[in-house]
Design a protein around this motif. Structure first.
Motif, PDB file in Angstrom:
ATOM      1  N   HIS A   1       0.834  -1.206   0.000  1.00 32.00           N
ATOM      2  CA  HIS A   1       0.000   0.000   0.000  1.00 32.00           C
ATOM      3  C   HIS A   1       0.864   1.249   0.000  1.00 32.00           C
ATOM      4  CE1 HIS A   1      -2.017   3.352   2.159  1.00 32.00           C
ATOM      5  NE2 HIS A   1      -3.025   3.035   1.355  1.00 32.00           N
ATOM      6  N   ASP A   2       1.924   1.242   0.840  1.00 36.72           N
ATOM      7  CA  ASP A   2       2.823   2.401   0.889  1.00 36.72           C
ATOM      8  C   ASP A   2       3.466   2.641  -0.472  1.00 36.72           C
ATOM      9  OD1 ASP A   2       2.140   2.195   3.523  1.00 36.72           O
ATOM     10  OD2 ASP A   2       4.192   2.296   4.295  1.00 36.72           O
ATOM     11  N   LEU A   3       3.936   1.560  -1.106  1.00 36.12           N
ATOM     12  CA  LEU A   3       4.600   1.706  -2.398  1.00 36.12           C
ATOM     13  C   LEU A   3       3.641   2.277  -3.435  1.00 36.12           C
ATOM     14  CD1 LEU A   3       7.110   1.316  -4.111  1.00 36.12           C
ATOM     15  CD2 LEU A   3       6.396  -1.050  -4.523  1.00 36.12           C
TER      16      LEU A   3
ATOM     17  N   PHE B   1       4.991  10.590  -6.167  1.00 46.12           N
ATOM     18  CA  PHE B   1       6.204  11.031  -6.869  1.00 46.12           C
ATOM     19  C   PHE B   1       6.142  10.783  -8.379  1.00 46.12           C
ATOM     20  CE2 PHE B   1       7.881  10.304  -2.500  1.00 46.12           C
ATOM     21  CZ  PHE B   1       8.339  11.590  -2.263  1.00 46.12           C
ATOM     22  N   ASP B   2       4.980  10.329  -8.863  1.00 47.68           N
ATOM     23  CA  ASP B   2       4.767  10.119 -10.300  1.00 47.68           C
ATOM     24  C   ASP B   2       5.884   9.256 -10.891  1.00 47.68           C
ATOM     25  OD1 ASP B   2       3.594  10.325 -12.790  1.00 47.68           O
ATOM     26  OD2 ASP B   2       4.597  12.210 -13.295  1.00 47.68           O
ATOM     27  N   LEU B   3       6.076   8.077 -10.301  1.00 48.25           N
ATOM     28  CA  LEU B   3       7.188   7.207 -10.694  1.00 48.25           C
ATOM     29  C   LEU B   3       6.830   6.231 -11.808  1.00 48.25           C
ATOM     30  CD1 LEU B   3       8.655   6.333  -7.181  1.00 48.25           C
ATOM     31  CD2 LEU B   3       9.510   8.006  -8.830  1.00 48.25           C
ATOM     32  N   GLY B   4       5.549   6.124 -12.141  1.00 51.30           N
ATOM     33  CA  GLY B   4       5.181   5.080 -13.089  1.00 51.30           C
ATOM     34  C   GLY B   4       5.258   3.724 -12.407  1.00 51.30           C
TER      35      GLY B   4
ATOM     36  N   TRP C   1      15.932   1.873   0.234  1.00 50.08           N
ATOM     37  CA  TRP C   1      15.822   0.985  -0.909  1.00 50.08           C
ATOM     38  C   TRP C   1      16.280   1.700  -2.172  1.00 50.08           C
ATOM     39  CZ3 TRP C   1      11.817   1.858   2.533  1.00 50.08           C
ATOM     40  CH2 TRP C   1      11.411   0.770   3.326  1.00 50.08           C
ATOM     41  N   GLN C   2      16.695   0.918  -3.139  1.00 49.86           N
ATOM     42  CA  GLN C   2      16.909   1.420  -4.493  1.00 49.86           C
ATOM     43  C   GLN C   2      15.681   1.065  -5.318  1.00 49.86           C
ATOM     44  OE1 GLN C   2      20.572   0.264  -6.541  1.00 49.86           O
ATOM     45  NE2 GLN C   2      19.446   0.162  -8.474  1.00 49.86           N
ATOM     46  N   LEU C   3      15.123   2.059  -5.999  1.00 50.77           N
ATOM     47  CA  LEU C   3      13.964   1.848  -6.857  1.00 50.77           C
ATOM     48  C   LEU C   3      14.370   2.051  -8.307  1.00 50.77           C
ATOM     49  CD1 LEU C   3      11.103   3.834  -5.032  1.00 50.77           C
ATOM     50  CD2 LEU C   3      11.870   1.488  -4.629  1.00 50.77           C
ATOM     51  N   ASP C   4      14.084   1.075  -9.145  1.00 52.41           N
ATOM     52  CA  ASP C   4      14.276   1.216 -10.590  1.00 52.41           C
ATOM     53  C   ASP C   4      12.921   1.527 -11.206  1.00 52.41           C
ATOM     54  OD1 ASP C   4      16.926   0.550 -10.227  1.00 52.41           O
ATOM     55  OD2 ASP C   4      16.641  -1.565 -10.702  1.00 52.41           O
ATOM     56  N   THR C   5      12.814   2.667 -11.877  1.00 55.72           N
ATOM     57  CA  THR C   5      11.536   3.126 -12.400  1.00 55.72           C
ATOM     58  C   THR C   5      11.707   3.645 -13.828  1.00 55.72           C
ATOM     59  OG1 THR C   5      11.582   5.506 -11.899  1.00 55.72           O
ATOM     60  CG2 THR C   5      11.175   4.005 -10.053  1.00 55.72           C
ATOM     61  N   PRO C   6      10.603   3.843 -14.562  1.00 54.12           N
ATOM     62  CA  PRO C   6      10.709   4.444 -15.894  1.00 54.12           C
ATOM     63  C   PRO C   6      11.317   5.838 -15.866  1.00 54.12           C
ATOM     64  CG  PRO C   6       8.572   3.391 -15.613  1.00 54.12           C
ATOM     65  CD  PRO C   6       9.231   3.389 -14.268  1.00 54.12           C
ATOM     66  N   ARG C   7      11.221   6.546 -14.740  1.00 55.67           N
ATOM     67  CA  ARG C   7      11.778   7.891 -14.631  1.00 55.67           C
ATOM     68  C   ARG C   7      13.248   7.890 -14.250  1.00 55.67           C
ATOM     69  NH1 ARG C   7       8.722  11.772 -10.805  1.00 55.67           N
ATOM     70  NH2 ARG C   7      10.510  13.004 -11.474  1.00 55.67           N
ATOM     71  N   GLY C   8      13.790   6.717 -13.957  1.00 54.79           N
ATOM     72  CA  GLY C   8      15.182   6.629 -13.552  1.00 54.79           C
ATOM     73  C   GLY C   8      15.331   5.838 -12.263  1.00 54.79           C
ATOM     74  N   ILE C   9      16.525   5.894 -11.696  1.00 53.63           N
ATOM     75  CA  ILE C   9      16.827   5.168 -10.461  1.00 53.63           C
ATOM     76  C   ILE C   9      16.783   6.150  -9.302  1.00 53.63           C
ATOM     77  CG2 ILE C   9      18.501   3.703  -9.265  1.00 53.63           C
ATOM     78  CD1 ILE C   9      19.622   2.929 -11.970  1.00 53.63           C
TER      79      ILE C   9
END
Length: 361
Positions: free
Chosen positions: A28-30, A37-40, A57-65
């Protein structure tokens, strides 16, 4: 000896139930954070295992890392104040990572009873102080001095509160420290499991009481530290610094931003950076102090006072054992064992260590 704390220590989604309960991102938090943050779609996430207090955490997203931080050990209002100064520090040339602003206009987002903040991913690796070449050690000292100057300017322009007219520091008496040692020894016997850590803690507490009695006369006199003071980072050490190609690329973790004697931060940084495996690398201590004083001419008397006060603080402090026995938090157990060894080495060579801090090595 490994020169770097490698990125390979990042752990993929963990399976141990106890660890996962602390280190997983609640679904839910994610979902809420992705919207804020509009991360996709988050392609992947990995827990960053190097942090001691907060969870990252490290997040890999369409907007970048990105680096996502769940805040656990600082009030959120204070964190907002601290993060608000980072743009001013970036303008001053300090290598900081400015947090991402959410759609609600803030950099700290409260979701599911937790506070989160998001940062663009910073390149680099954590490098222990003893693994830095001497030239980089001097540059690190200069960076800390420039950071202090930048924070002073931030206060002058209103980005931080004005520094108070006076500053005092609590000095724990030998009697108070001995009482705390006795209480923790009782807790270790009553609540410990009888394992090797309990045995090491009880042995260390007994030896600490002996040290307190032997060195009581060296308790710092008075509660007013020597030398100038102002806004400081509060935890300027290798776990919060990133290096790439011999250059410092990021100063991280601004949770402990606060007003302190500058000498206190210089000495504490040197202790954490260069007090490793139970000994001080005194050549690097002296080089670090020299680098700092090449920018801010801090008087040797202030540094000597700071060194004596930090030694006494380590003599009278048991915070890792309080975490272990009072909170049931064992995450800092290894720090206690290492710090205890360094305390005894430091005490046996008190004059030599203070000469290094005072520039007379």
């Amino acid at each position: 000896m490994c020169a770097r704390v490698p990125r390979s220590r990042i752990v993929a989604k963990v399976t141990n139930a106890h660890v996962a309960s602390r280190h997983r991102i609640p679904s839910h938090d994610l979902a809420e954070l992705i919207k804020e943050f509009d991360l996709g779609d988050v392609v992947d996430w990995r827990h960053l295992a190097d942090g001691l207090m907060n969870v990252n955490w490290q997040l890999d997203t369409p907007r970048g890392i990105f680096a996502l931080k769940r805040v656990t050990d600082v009030p959120l209002d204070r964190l907002r104040r601290n993060l608000a100064v980072l743009p001013a520090l970036a303008e001053a040339g300090i290598p900081v990572i400015v947090p991402v602003v959410g759609s609600s206009g803030g950099v700290v987002v409260e979701v599911g009873g937790s506070g989160y903040c998001l940062f663009p991913w910073a390149r680099g690796a954590h490098v222990r102080g003893v693994d830095l070449p001497i030239a980089q050690v001097r540059r690190l000292g200069a960076v800390l001095a420039k950071l202090h100057l930048a924070l002073r300017h931030a206060a002058e322009i209103g980005a931080l509160a004005a520094v108070p007219d006076s500053l005092t520091a609590d000095v724990v008496t030998p009697e108070r420290a001995s009482e705390k040692a006795d209480r923790l020894a009782t807790a270790a016997r009553a609540h410990g499991s009888g394992d090797s850590f309990d045995a090491a803690a009880l042995d260390a507490l007994a030896k600490r009481r002996v040290l307190l009695a032997e060195y009581a006369a060296l308790c710092p006199a008075g509660d007013v530290p020597a030398g100038p003071y102002g806004w400081t980072h509060g935890d300027f050490q290798y776990r919060n610094l990133l290096w790439a190609d011999g250059e410092l690329t990021a100063v991280l973790d601004w949770d402990r931003l606060g007003v302190r004697p500058y000498a206190e931060e210089v000495v504490r940084t040197a202790q954490v950076q260069f007090g490793v495996e139970g000994v001080f690398d005194l050549e690097r201590v002296a080089a670090f102090v020299s680098g700092y004083r090449s920018v801010v001419p801090l008087e040797p008397a202030a540094l000597l006072d700071g060194a004596r006060r930090l030694w006494w603080k380590r003599m009278t402090d048991f915070w890792q054992l309080e975490f272990h026995y009072d909170r049931g938090d064992h995450s800092c157990d290894d720090l206690f064992i290492a710090d205890e060894a360094l305390l005894h080495w430091w005490t046996e060579r008190l004059d030599e260590v203070e000469r290094a801090f005072g520039g007379a090595l």
